[in-house]
Design an enzyme around this catalytic site. Structure first.
Site, mmCIF file in Angstrom:
data_model
loop_
_atom_site.group_PDB
_atom_site.id
_atom_site.type_symbol
_atom_site.label_atom_id
_atom_site.label_comp_id
_atom_site.label_asym_id
_atom_site.label_seq_id
_atom_site.Cartn_x
_atom_site.Cartn_y
_atom_site.Cartn_z
ATOM 1 C CG HIS A 152 -9.462 23.613 -8.070
ATOM 2 N ND1 HIS A 152 -8.751 23.318 -6.921
ATOM 3 C CD2 HIS A 152 -8.726 24.532 -8.742
ATOM 4 C CE1 HIS A 152 -7.642 24.029 -6.895
ATOM 5 N NE2 HIS A 152 -7.586 24.769 -7.984
ATOM 6 C CE LYS A 154 -5.823 21.128 -9.205
ATOM 7 N NZ LYS A 154 -5.863 21.693 -7.828
ATOM 8 C CG ASP A 159 -7.740 0.700 -19.895
ATOM 9 O OD1 ASP A 159 -8.235 1.398 -20.792
ATOM 10 O OD2 ASP A 159 -6.660 0.092 -20.031
#
Length: 214
Positions: A152, A154, A159
């Site tokens: 779940h 996100k 870089d």
């Protein structure tokens, strides 16, 4: 009068040089400031074709897009700009990924030579509209969970220096309709914590570790 004029001219030159030095120092300070940005969704509809075209061919003439959507500064365009700033690597850990514009952004980075790794949820990667298959077909490395619980997270790491995280699923529904938030920060301590979590999940989801039989 001659020496006086010379002294005044010298003083003016010194003052101008000092002002120029200050302006350069301020500009350098602004460039060096770490990113601190909060994006709120829903984002109003916008066209990001110019952003993608510039990223694909820097310096090339921008062709007008025939779509009726306006271009401009929106939460989505700012998110795309942050992603397009990647020069070496982009690590993505996203629950659902069905937004075509973000998929095109990620695919463009891959074609530009940026190393892209993507972790996603097994149940949602096969849903209608998912962009995971498209990204895999483009050659991007994708790994997914093999457990009953959702993957779940996100977040994205650009870089290994910039963290993008928040409530936003990478779906058109979330971007255009939902009340969501995204935090973008350049903070070594936070980036390291999320990078460590990504590496741990990336290794855990290595297909070589899958168990298909009890």
């Amino acid at each position: 009068a001659g020496p006086g004029r010379a002294m005044r001219a010298a003083g003016a030159a010194l003052a101008a040089a000092a002002v120029s030095a200050v302006l350069l120092a301020v500009a350098a300070w602004r460039r060096a400031r770490p990113v601190r940005e909060v994006l709120f969704f829903p984002s109003r509809p916008c066209c990001i074709e110019a952003l993608l075209a510039e990223a694909a061919e820097p310096g090339a003439p921008v062709r007008p897009c025939p779509c009726p959507l306006p271009s401009g500064d929106t939460a989505l365009s700012r998110l795309v700009r942050r992603l397009l700033s990647a020069r070496r690597s982009l690590d993505l850990c996203v629950f659902a990924f069905s937004c075509p514009q973000l998929a095109r952004t990620v695919q463009l980075l891959h074609h530009r030579g940026v190393r892209v790794r993507l972790v996603t949820d097994a149940q949602y990667m096969g849903m209608h509209g998912s962009q995971i298959g498209r990204l895999r077909h483009a050659g991007i490395q994708v790994r997914h969970d093999q457990h009953s619980g959702y993957m779940h997270h996100k977040f994205a790491i650009v870089d290994r220096r910039m963290l993008i995280t928040g409530s936003l699923n990478w779906t058109a529904q979330a971007i255009q309709s939902n009340r969501e938030n995204v935090l973008v920060v350049e903070d070594a301590e936070y980036v390291k914590a999320f990078q460590d979590e990504f590496e741990r999940i990336w290794e855990e989801y290595n297909p070589a570790n899958y168990k298909f039989f009890p």
